[in-house]
Design a protein around this motif. Structure first.
Motif, mmCIF file in Angstrom:
data_model
loop_
_atom_site.group_PDB
_atom_site.id
_atom_site.type_symbol
_atom_site.label_atom_id
_atom_site.label_comp_id
_atom_site.label_asym_id
_atom_site.label_seq_id
_atom_site.Cartn_x
_atom_site.Cartn_y
_atom_site.Cartn_z
ATOM 1 N N TYR A 1 -1.355 -8.319 -1.754
ATOM 2 C CA TYR A 1 -2.199 -7.243 -2.297
ATOM 3 C C TYR A 1 -1.688 -5.867 -1.857
ATOM 4 C CZ TYR A 1 -5.516 -10.862 -3.719
ATOM 5 O OH TYR A 1 -6.104 -11.947 -4.298
ATOM 6 N N HIS B 1 -8.642 11.832 2.641
ATOM 7 C CA HIS B 1 -8.794 10.440 2.207
ATOM 8 C C HIS B 1 -9.668 10.420 0.959
ATOM 9 C CE1 HIS B 1 -7.980 8.751 6.518
ATOM 10 N NE2 HIS B 1 -7.079 9.633 6.113
ATOM 11 N N ALA C 1 -8.167 -0.755 -4.009
ATOM 12 C CA ALA C 1 -7.429 0.496 -3.815
ATOM 13 C C ALA C 1 -6.233 0.614 -4.770
ATOM 14 C CB ALA C 1 -6.967 0.596 -2.366
ATOM 15 N N ASP D 1 -2.869 -11.053 1.884
ATOM 16 C CA ASP D 1 -3.174 -9.650 2.198
ATOM 17 C C ASP D 1 -1.926 -8.795 1.940
ATOM 18 O OD1 ASP D 1 -5.106 -7.826 3.019
ATOM 19 O OD2 ASP D 1 -4.468 -7.884 5.114
ATOM 20 N N HIS E 1 -6.581 -7.745 6.836
ATOM 21 C CA HIS E 1 -7.878 -7.147 6.509
ATOM 22 C C HIS E 1 -8.949 -8.234 6.664
ATOM 23 C CE1 HIS E 1 -11.147 -5.656 3.853
ATOM 24 N NE2 HIS E 1 -10.837 -4.520 4.447
ATOM 25 N N LEU F 1 -7.876 4.779 -0.609
ATOM 26 C CA LEU F 1 -8.531 3.645 0.056
ATOM 27 C C LEU F 1 -9.653 3.091 -0.803
ATOM 28 C CD1 LEU F 1 -8.868 5.877 3.109
ATOM 29 C CD2 LEU F 1 -7.660 3.699 3.317
ATOM 30 N N ARG F 2 -10.004 1.841 -0.533
ATOM 31 C CA ARG F 2 -11.164 1.296 -1.222
ATOM 32 C C ARG F 2 -12.455 1.805 -0.586
ATOM 33 N NH1 ARG F 2 -13.067 -4.719 -0.301
ATOM 34 N NH2 ARG F 2 -13.923 -3.636 1.510
ATOM 35 N N GLY F 3 -12.443 1.923 0.753
ATOM 36 C CA GLY F 3 -13.679 2.276 1.465
ATOM 37 C C GLY F 3 -14.403 1.010 1.864
ATOM 38 N N ASP F 4 -15.275 1.156 2.841
ATOM 39 C CA ASP F 4 -16.000 -0.014 3.341
ATOM 40 C C ASP F 4 -17.182 -0.356 2.455
ATOM 41 O OD1 ASP F 4 -14.485 -0.925 5.499
ATOM 42 O OD2 ASP F 4 -15.117 0.801 6.687
ATOM 43 N N TYR G 1 -2.737 -3.610 7.166
ATOM 44 C CA TYR G 1 -3.454 -4.253 8.282
ATOM 45 C C TYR G 1 -2.549 -5.254 9.007
ATOM 46 C CZ TYR G 1 -7.182 -2.064 5.736
ATOM 47 O OH TYR G 1 -7.939 -1.124 5.095
ATOM 48 N N TYR H 1 -12.879 10.279 4.690
ATOM 49 C CA TYR H 1 -13.960 10.432 3.711
ATOM 50 C C TYR H 1 -15.084 9.464 4.081
ATOM 51 C CZ TYR H 1 -16.455 11.442 -0.478
ATOM 52 O OH TYR H 1 -17.423 11.882 -1.348
ATOM 53 N N TYR I 1 -5.838 8.005 15.632
ATOM 54 C CA TYR I 1 -7.251 8.088 15.253
ATOM 55 C C TYR I 1 -7.948 8.863 16.369
ATOM 56 C CZ TYR I 1 -6.221 4.318 11.985
ATOM 57 O OH TYR I 1 -5.710 3.572 10.961
ATOM 58 N N LYS J 1 -0.300 -2.353 -4.130
ATOM 59 C CA LYS J 1 -0.551 -0.910 -3.983
ATOM 60 C C LYS J 1 0.778 -0.153 -4.016
ATOM 61 C CE LYS J 1 -3.450 -1.487 -0.192
ATOM 62 N NZ LYS J 1 -4.494 -1.173 0.786
HETATM 63 P P1 FAD Z 1 -7.862 -2.725 -0.610
HETATM 64 O O1 FAD Z 1 -6.406 -2.490 -0.572
HETATM 65 O O2 FAD Z 1 -8.536 -2.692 -1.934
HETATM 66 O O3 FAD Z 1 -8.125 -4.117 0.111
HETATM 67 C C1 FAD Z 1 -9.456 -4.540 0.434
HETATM 68 C C2 FAD Z 1 -9.518 -6.062 0.459
HETATM 69 O O4 FAD Z 1 -9.349 -6.569 -0.868
HETATM 70 C C3 FAD Z 1 -8.433 -6.726 1.296
HETATM 71 O O5 FAD Z 1 -8.989 -7.872 1.889
HETATM 72 C C4 FAD Z 1 -7.368 -7.112 0.294
HETATM 73 O O6 FAD Z 1 -6.601 -8.210 0.737
HETATM 74 C C5 FAD Z 1 -8.227 -7.434 -0.922
HETATM 75 N N1 FAD Z 1 -7.555 -7.155 -2.203
HETATM 76 C C6 FAD Z 1 -6.781 -6.104 -2.512
HETATM 77 N N2 FAD Z 1 -6.357 -6.178 -3.788
HETATM 78 C C7 FAD Z 1 -6.908 -7.308 -4.308
HETATM 79 C C8 FAD Z 1 -6.863 -7.945 -5.583
HETATM 80 N N3 FAD Z 1 -6.134 -7.448 -6.593
HETATM 81 N N4 FAD Z 1 -7.573 -9.097 -5.758
HETATM 82 C C9 FAD Z 1 -8.311 -9.629 -4.758
HETATM 83 N N5 FAD Z 1 -8.374 -9.070 -3.506
HETATM 84 C C10 FAD Z 1 -7.687 -7.935 -3.293
HETATM 85 N N6 FAD Z 1 -12.712 3.927 5.045
HETATM 86 C C11 FAD Z 1 -13.485 4.934 4.614
HETATM 87 O O7 FAD Z 1 -14.582 4.697 4.098
HETATM 88 N N7 FAD Z 1 -13.072 6.243 4.728
HETATM 89 C C12 FAD Z 1 -11.881 6.586 5.274
HETATM 90 O O8 FAD Z 1 -11.543 7.757 5.361
HETATM 91 C C13 FAD Z 1 -11.030 5.528 5.733
HETATM 92 N N8 FAD Z 1 -9.804 5.789 6.259
HETATM 93 C C14 FAD Z 1 -8.983 4.751 6.612
HETATM 94 C C15 FAD Z 1 -7.688 5.034 7.086
HETATM 95 C C16 FAD Z 1 -6.824 4.003 7.439
HETATM 96 C C17 FAD Z 1 -5.427 4.339 7.910
HETATM 97 C C18 FAD Z 1 -7.261 2.652 7.376
HETATM 98 C C19 FAD Z 1 -6.351 1.528 7.787
HETATM 99 C C20 FAD Z 1 -8.541 2.358 6.912
HETATM 100 C C21 FAD Z 1 -9.414 3.402 6.525
HETATM 101 N N9 FAD Z 1 -10.694 3.143 6.020
HETATM 102 C C22 FAD Z 1 -11.497 4.184 5.600
HETATM 103 C C23 FAD Z 1 -11.222 1.783 5.979
HETATM 104 C C24 FAD Z 1 -10.913 1.072 4.633
HETATM 105 O O9 FAD Z 1 -11.553 1.753 3.586
HETATM 106 C C25 FAD Z 1 -11.419 -0.355 4.754
HETATM 107 O O10 FAD Z 1 -10.615 -1.085 5.638
HETATM 108 C C26 FAD Z 1 -11.649 -1.105 3.455
HETATM 109 O O11 FAD Z 1 -12.409 -2.276 3.762
HETATM 110 C C27 FAD Z 1 -10.378 -1.566 2.738
HETATM 111 O O12 FAD Z 1 -9.709 -0.507 2.191
HETATM 112 P P2 FAD Z 1 -8.257 -0.709 1.491
HETATM 113 O O13 FAD Z 1 -7.909 0.593 0.932
HETATM 114 O O14 FAD Z 1 -7.327 -1.358 2.426
HETATM 115 O O15 FAD Z 1 -8.671 -1.723 0.308
#
Ligand code: FAD
Length: 320
Positions: free
Chosen positions: A198, A97, A147, A195, A186, A126-129, A182, A53, A304, A202
């Motif tokens: 967290y 996604h 996320a 990390d 991350h 995912l959270r997204g970038d 990761y 996505y 990928y 999930k």
């Molecule tokens: P989270 O799990 O929310 O983590 C993000 C950060 O926040 C981490 O540093 C974590 O340690 C921290 N965190 C988590 N929970 C908490 C909390 N409760 N309090 C404080 N900190 C916290 N991106 C896209 O835009 N589109 C895609 O389709 C896409 N596909 C992906 C597929 C895979 C397999 C992977 C590994 C990544 C993908 N990504 C995609 C990238 C991803 O969205 C980014 O890496 C994003 O920065 C983090 O997403 P996450 O879901 O891991 O977030």
């Protein structure tokens, strides 16, 4: 079929399955670019196909009166439609996604309802970038910051809880949820332990399995698996693999994906005369990674593709 059932079946049968990820085409391209890639990879009987996505980008357009208008533009729209089209054409499970960025909880609910109507019951949450130009990730108003909150919402819908309180006749959804992990931490996490804490959040929220960020050193993956186990994370962890393909990636991949490139791989890439040679080195390196992961009993290897099939095809020919 649920992805978790496919993973469990492969584990029980001591099989190692192939899976890969597709990017929706750039706006203006048609879906045949997607089909061309899948047509080359479908013979390896993929366990499932993920569809990424892509969040909107902010664009400023000058109006006639000279003022700038802020627009939100999506360069790769169509994740839901492409997932449904792939499933209908190839009869393979798809994993769209879903991201937090740009989505309110209501938008998320609507997207999940669309997927449910289409018979798609697997998602990667995912959270997204961070949006370009933003220093830290900002949740959309009434959206999710992390996320794990998105996982909670999806699992809530599986239990019959909808955000829209006016929904009268509530039926449950039945989504299988994957999340990202990761091995090399991350980028935003202060340290590897937190990390993983967290990540556990999930899983505790209901995620069925984890797919990892790319890595080039299997040792990092095995170490991550062990640390997850120690932290009480017991769901399957699927390795994400990306074959190295250009010299530029030596400097581009580490800051973008927060991964190290092993010394041996770096040395081999530096010796290459051109990117054709780098691609061959990348294929050989990935095959080596796959063979070791397979021998360790990993049930699915997730690739990928970045929209490119030729190197993945060569790796799949050697491994599956
Ligand atoms: P989270 O799990 O929310 O983590 C993000 C950060 O926040 C981490 O540093 C974590 O340690 C921290 N965190 C988590 N929970 C908490 C909390 N409760 N309090 C404080 N900190 C916290 N991106 C896209 O835009 N589109 C895609 O389709 C896409 N596909 C992906 C597929 C895979 C397999 C992977 C590994 C990544 C993908 N990504 C995609 C990238 C991803 O969205 C980014 O890496 C994003 O920065 C983090 O997403 P996450 O879901 O891991 O977030």
């Amino acid at each position: 079929m649920k992805i978790i059932d496919i993973i469990n079946e492969a584990t029980a049968g001591k099989e190692c399955r192939f899976a890969f990820e597709m990017l929706p085409p750039l706006k203006g391209d048609d879906i045949s670019t997607i089909y061309r890639t899948i047509d080359r990879l479908i013979r390896f009987n993929p366990a499932y196909i993920n569809v990424t996505y892509h969040r909107e980008e902010v664009k400023y357009v000058e109006r006639e009166n000279g003022l700038l208008e802020k627009l939100s533009v999506s360069k790769r729209p169509g994740t839901v439609a492409i997932s449904a089209a792939i499933m209908a054409r190839y009869g393979v499970e798809v994993v769209p996604h879903l991201i937090c960025g740009g989505f309110s909880k209501y938008d998320t609910e609507d997207a999940l309802i669309d997927l449910n109507f289409l018979g798609i019951h697997n998602v990667l949450a995912l959270r997204g970038d961070t949006l370009k130009g933003e220093k830290t990730f900002q949740a959309t108003p009434n959206g999710h910051l992390h996320a794990f909150e998105l996982v909670e919402q999806i699992i809530g819908m599986n239990e019959g809880h909808f955000i829209d309180a006016e929904v009268e006749s509530i039926s449950r959804t039945d989504f299988c949820v994957g999340v990202a992990g990761y091995p090399e931490k991350h980028a935003e996490a202060p340290n590897p332990s937190i990390d993983i804490e967290y990540l556990k959040k999930k899983v505790d929220a209901g995620a069925d399995y984890i797919v990892t960020q790319m890595f080039f050193d299997n040792g990092r993956f095995f170490d991550f698996k062990e640390r997850c186990l120690k932290a009480g994370i017991n769901v399957p962890i699927i390795p994400g693999l990306k074959p190295f393909s250009t010299k530029r990636q030596l400097t581009m991949l580490p800051p973008t994906f927060h991964v190290d490139i092993p010394e041996e791989l770096t040395a081999r890439v530096l010796k290459c005369a051109d990117n054709k040679e780098v691609r061959q080195v990348g294929i050989e390196w990935a095959i080596r990674q796959c063979e070791e992961l397979k021998a360790a009993g990993i049930p699915v290897l997730h690739f990928y593709t970045m929209g490119n099939a030729d190197n993945i095809e060569k790796i799949a020919e050697a491994v599956f």
